[in-house]
Design a protein around this motif. Structure first.
Motif, short mmCIF file in Angstrom:
data_model
loop_
_atom_site.label_atom_id
_atom_site.label_comp_id
_atom_site.label_asym_id
_atom_site.label_seq_id
_atom_site.Cartn_x
_atom_site.Cartn_y
_atom_site.Cartn_z
N GLN A 46 4.88 -18.48 6.17
CA GLN A 46 5.27 -17.60 7.27
C GLN A 46 6.78 -17.34 7.36
N THR A 47 7.54 -17.76 6.36
CA THR A 47 8.97 -17.46 6.31
C THR A 47 9.15 -16.00 5.93
N ILE A 48 10.10 -15.32 6.54
CA ILE A 48 10.35 -13.91 6.24
C ILE A 48 10.91 -13.79 4.82
N ALA A 49 10.23 -12.99 4.01
CA ALA A 49 10.64 -12.77 2.62
C ALA A 49 11.37 -11.44 2.47
N LEU A 50 10.99 -10.47 3.28
CA LEU A 50 11.55 -9.12 3.17
C LEU A 50 11.74 -8.56 4.56
N HIS A 51 12.95 -8.07 4.83
CA HIS A 51 13.23 -7.48 6.14
C HIS A 51 14.14 -6.28 5.93
N ASP A 52 13.65 -5.11 6.30
CA ASP A 52 14.44 -3.89 6.23
C ASP A 52 14.53 -3.28 7.62
N ALA A 64 3.64 -14.79 2.63
CA ALA A 64 2.19 -14.64 2.52
C ALA A 64 1.80 -13.17 2.54
N GLU A 65 2.39 -12.39 3.45
CA GLU A 65 2.08 -10.96 3.54
C GLU A 65 2.56 -10.20 2.31
N LEU A 66 3.75 -10.56 1.83
CA LEU A 66 4.29 -9.89 0.65
C LEU A 66 3.43 -10.17 -0.57
N ASN A 67 2.99 -11.41 -0.72
CA ASN A 67 2.10 -11.75 -1.83
C ASN A 67 0.81 -10.94 -1.76
N GLU A 68 0.26 -10.79 -0.57
CA GLU A 68 -0.96 -10.00 -0.39
C GLU A 68 -0.73 -8.54 -0.80
N GLN A 69 0.40 -7.98 -0.39
CA GLN A 69 0.71 -6.59 -0.74
C GLN A 69 0.92 -6.43 -2.25
N ILE A 70 1.57 -7.40 -2.87
CA ILE A 70 1.79 -7.37 -4.32
C ILE A 70 0.45 -7.43 -5.05
N GLN A 71 -0.46 -8.29 -4.59
CA GLN A 71 -1.78 -8.40 -5.21
C GLN A 71 -2.56 -7.09 -5.08
N LYS A 72 -2.49 -6.46 -3.92
CA LYS A 72 -3.17 -5.18 -3.72
C LYS A 72 -2.59 -4.10 -4.62
N PHE A 73 -1.26 -4.07 -4.73
CA PHE A 73 -0.60 -3.09 -5.58
C PHE A 73 -0.99 -3.30 -7.04
N ALA A 74 -0.99 -4.56 -7.48
CA ALA A 74 -1.36 -4.88 -8.87
C ALA A 74 -2.81 -4.47 -9.15
N ALA A 75 -3.70 -4.74 -8.20
CA ALA A 75 -5.11 -4.36 -8.38
C ALA A 75 -5.24 -2.85 -8.47
N GLY A 76 -4.46 -2.13 -7.66
CA GLY A 76 -4.48 -0.67 -7.71
C GLY A 76 -4.01 -0.15 -9.06
#
Length: 80
Positions: A46-52, A64-76
């Protein structure tokens, strides 16, 4: 005549990158870049990895959220 640059078949860490990565205990067993994000997500969860704050709307992802997004992008990409 144009010459196109072909991407490598796979990314390989340099000796320097491997040595630096092994200094970090969390990543000492990593063999490829794709293995880093699940480990970081598990360890930093739950540590912030990306903040814009300049994006509209503001973008903020935990590891955790960034990893999930990366996995979805890779699957796509793999489904193309």
């Amino acid at each position: 005549m144009t010459t196109s640059i072909q991407p490598p078949d796979s990314w390989q860490m340099s000796d320097r990158e491997r040595a630096n990565l092994q200094k970090v205990t969390l990543y000492n067993s990593v063999q490829s870049l794709s293995e880093i994000w699940p480990l970081a997500a598990k360890h930093y969860n739950q540590t912030i990895a990306l903040h814009d704050p300049h994006a509209k709307p503001e973008v903020k992802f935990t590891y955790a959220e960034l990893n999930e997004q990366i996995q979805k992008f890779a699957a796509g990409l793999q489904s193309l």
